[in-house]
Design a protein around this motif. Structure first.
Motif, PDB file in Angstrom:
ATOM      1  N   GLU A 124      -3.080  12.093  12.987  1.00 21.44           N
ATOM      2  CA  GLU A 124      -3.919  11.709  11.863  1.00 21.44           C
ATOM      3  C   GLU A 124      -3.098  11.618  10.585  1.00 21.44           C
ATOM      4  O   GLU A 124      -2.041  12.223  10.453  1.00 21.44           O
ATOM      5  N   LYS A 125      -3.614  10.811   9.680  1.00 18.95           N
ATOM      6  CA  LYS A 125      -3.037  10.744   8.347  1.00 18.95           C
ATOM      7  C   LYS A 125      -3.574  11.936   7.541  1.00 18.95           C
ATOM      8  O   LYS A 125      -4.546  12.559   7.942  1.00 18.95           O
ATOM      9  N   PRO A 126      -2.944  12.247   6.379  1.00 23.17           N
ATOM     10  CA  PRO A 126      -1.598  11.847   5.997  1.00 23.17           C
ATOM     11  C   PRO A 126      -0.577  12.601   6.836  1.00 23.17           C
ATOM     12  O   PRO A 126      -0.931  13.535   7.561  1.00 23.17           O
ATOM     13  N   LEU A 127       0.689  12.234   6.705  1.00 23.53           N
ATOM     14  CA  LEU A 127       1.719  12.786   7.579  1.00 23.53           C
ATOM     15  C   LEU A 127       2.475  13.947   6.942  1.00 23.53           C
ATOM     16  O   LEU A 127       3.584  14.277   7.355  1.00 23.53           O
ATOM     17  N   GLN A 174      -6.579   3.753  10.335  1.00 20.42           N
ATOM     18  CA  GLN A 174      -7.246   2.897  11.308  1.00 20.42           C
ATOM     19  C   GLN A 174      -7.573   1.503  10.793  1.00 20.42           C
ATOM     20  O   GLN A 174      -7.912   0.620  11.583  1.00 20.42           O
ATOM     21  N   ARG A 175      -7.437   1.266   9.485  1.00 22.72           N
ATOM     22  CA  ARG A 175      -7.635  -0.098   9.007  1.00 22.72           C
ATOM     23  C   ARG A 175      -6.609  -1.061   9.623  1.00 22.72           C
ATOM     24  O   ARG A 175      -6.873  -2.262   9.722  1.00 22.72           O
ATOM     25  N   HIS A 200      -7.690   8.987  -0.077  1.00 20.74           N
ATOM     26  CA  HIS A 200      -7.373   7.726  -0.772  1.00 20.74           C
ATOM     27  C   HIS A 200      -6.116   7.060  -0.218  1.00 20.74           C
ATOM     28  O   HIS A 200      -5.857   5.884  -0.509  1.00 20.74           O
ATOM     29  N   ILE A 201      -5.359   7.765   0.610  1.00 18.53           N
ATOM     30  CA  ILE A 201      -4.209   7.138   1.272  1.00 18.53           C
ATOM     31  C   ILE A 201      -4.607   5.868   1.999  1.00 18.53           C
ATOM     32  O   ILE A 201      -3.845   4.901   2.043  1.00 18.53           O
ATOM     33  N   HIS A 202      -5.820   5.818   2.547  1.00 15.07           N
ATOM     34  CA  HIS A 202      -6.270   4.617   3.267  1.00 15.07           C
ATOM     35  C   HIS A 202      -6.187   3.387   2.367  1.00 15.07           C
ATOM     36  O   HIS A 202      -5.696   2.333   2.776  1.00 15.07           O
ATOM     37  N   ASN A 203      -6.687   3.510   1.154  1.00 15.98           N
ATOM     38  CA  ASN A 203      -6.761   2.356   0.257  1.00 15.98           C
ATOM     39  C   ASN A 203      -5.397   2.010  -0.323  1.00 15.98           C
ATOM     40  O   ASN A 203      -5.056   0.833  -0.466  1.00 15.98           O
ATOM     41  N   ILE A 204      -4.614   3.025  -0.649  1.00 22.58           N
ATOM     42  CA  ILE A 204      -3.251   2.798  -1.116  1.00 22.58           C
ATOM     43  C   ILE A 204      -2.439   2.110  -0.026  1.00 22.58           C
ATOM     44  O   ILE A 204      -1.656   1.189  -0.284  1.00 22.58           O
TER      45      ILE A 204
END
Length: 454
Positions: free
Chosen positions: A152-155, A184-185, A252-256
């Motif tokens: 999973e994120k973040p790493l 997953q995006r 918010h890592i997903h959007n960045i």
């Protein structure tokens, strides 16, 4: 220390887009190695899976792994806490009551800080879904033992962790190990369809954008009378930076990451602001309840990034980009909308029947293992982790933070070789309050680095 040249953000946009394009129609990044050089698993072979981190995400990922391949068997569980391990086991056995696909005898249930090593040893594939601070150590061990990985994120929660992930990722590539990261995006249809249009120059060069994760917030786990400080922090992990990294990183890592992906670069600098205005209680630990960061990219594109955890406020989880020819809006609800600058709709994605990306990432992982392919998500996952950490550094310090400063920060947060007797890296004061970062005062890069004042 890593070779700095290996950590630069300045790969070409063409190379970045090529690496992160839809591969074979499936949203995966394949190595150029021949199939014969990868570990091939015959169709009727069992694939043994260990789950390290048995909370909600670990349990969900385990169920998705079972749904991805009929030959998957869960053979080991590991968690810091026995109750979470038992909840995971009970949920999985109830969801899969027939057969022996949940084959976890008592001796394969591992509790405590070192249990992950034993669980990994029993598996072909490892699901890493603990709190983010522990991810680098767990990934290193999985790679050392030669296991395929879903993590999973973040790493990680610091630059030190990112450097460790990148190093282990190179070792994983040398061993032809599949590594899928839970951004997953990258496995979601509307994002790939939108990316095709960006690559076809439908909106022109991306010059600006806005990315959002604005919501009411997440759970809080209150302190219990019998808990040690270390147990309390691990139970209420979201609110401690060494474990979570703040919500700019954890959510918010997903959007960045989408901004990095669609622009085709990683940011070279970040500056911004944030603080705590609503979520200020003792059980809210150290993290902010809002961040606003301006990321600048090598191409000149500027992304305005915002996230907050404040009830009864404007909520949005999406990405919006402006190009020289038009605009793109895309979000996790399967939307993708492209317009020209006159407002004419050029593309409107119908995502009603799109597959669940959480399931797709596991489908692709196990298909790659069966087919002898190699998925390699590590580098992008690590660098998008660093981009989010760089944003946190900017809001905590109030300074301009460059990519090179961020990747070389001496900011190790998680102690090595932890036990239940290890003192937590952060402690409350006599009133039960934790130290909160203060812009203009807080140092974010460590003793060997200085911040840029812009």
């Amino acid at each position: 220390m890593e070779n700095k040249d290996q950590l630069k953000s300045t790969i070409t946009r063409r190379d970045f887009m090529k690496k992160t394009s839809l591969a074979a129609g499936g949203g995966i990044l394949l190595s150029s190695l021949p199939v014969s050089s990868s570990a091939y698993v015959a169709a009727n072979d069992v694939i043994n899976v260990a789950v390290v981190g048995c909370g909600g995400r670990g349990t969900g990922a385990a169920n998705q792994a079972l749904n991805a391949d009929e030959g998957v068997k869960i053979v080991a569980l590991a968690d810091l806490f026995r109750d979470r391990l038992d909840d995971c086991y009970n949920t999985l056995t109830q969801a899969h009551p027939d057969g022996d696909r949940i084959d976890v005898p008592e001796e394969h249930k591992f509790v405590g800080f070192d249990g992950y090593k034993n669980a990994i040893e029993l598996a072909d594939v490892v699901i890493l879904a603990t709190t983010p601070g522990y991810r680098p150590a767990h990934f290193e061990e999985a790679v050392r033992q030669g296991k395929h990985v879903f993590m999973e994120k973040p790493l990680g929660t610091s630059a030190d962790g990112v450097r460790r992930i990148l190093q282990a990722g190179r070792e994983a590539e040398q061993k032809n190990l599949n590594v899928v990261v839970g951004l997953q995006r990258h496995y979601q249809t509307n994002y790939h369809e939108a990316l095709k249009h960006v690559q076809d120059n439908r909106i022109g060069k991306i010059t600006a954008g806005q990315v959002y994760w604005n919501s009411a917030g997440v759970w809080v786990r209150e302190r219990q009378p019998d808990q040690t400080e270390l147990e309390y922090q691990n139970r209420n992990w979201y609110y401690f930076n060494w474990l979570c990294g703040d919500h700019i990183l954890e959510q918010h890592i997903h959007n960045i990451d989408v901004a990095n992906w669609f622009i085709g670069e990683y940011p070279i600098s970040a500056q911004g602001m944030g603080g705590r205005e609503v979520r200020t209680g003792k059980d809210h630990g150290q993290i902010y309840d809002h961040h606003f960061v301006e990321y600048t990219y090598p191409s000149g594109a500027v992304i305005a990034s915002q996230c907050r955890h404040q009830p009864d406020t404007f909520s949005r989880v999406a990405e919006h980009f402006q190009g020289t020819y038009g605009t793109l809006e895309v979000d996790s609800s399967n939307k993708a909308l492209i317009k020209d600058h006159d407002g004419v709709v050029l593309y409107d994605h119908d995502g009603m029947n799109d597959p669940n990306p959480y399931q797709v990432e596991h489908d692709k992982l196990f298909a790659a293992i069966r087919n002898g392919d190699v998925i390699s998500d590590t580098e992008n996952g690590a660098k998008s982790t660093l981009a989010a950490i760089m944003g946190r550094m900017a809001t905590y310090s109030g300074q301009v933070i460059t990519w090179d400063q961020a990747i070389n920060a001496q900011d190790k947060m998680v102690p090595d070789n932890m036990t239940w007797d290890t003192p937590p890296p952060v402690m409350p004061d006599e009133n039960g309050n934790y130290p909160v970062p203060k812009p203009g005062i807080t140092s974010v890069l460590g003793e060997e680095s200085t911040v840029s004042r812009g």
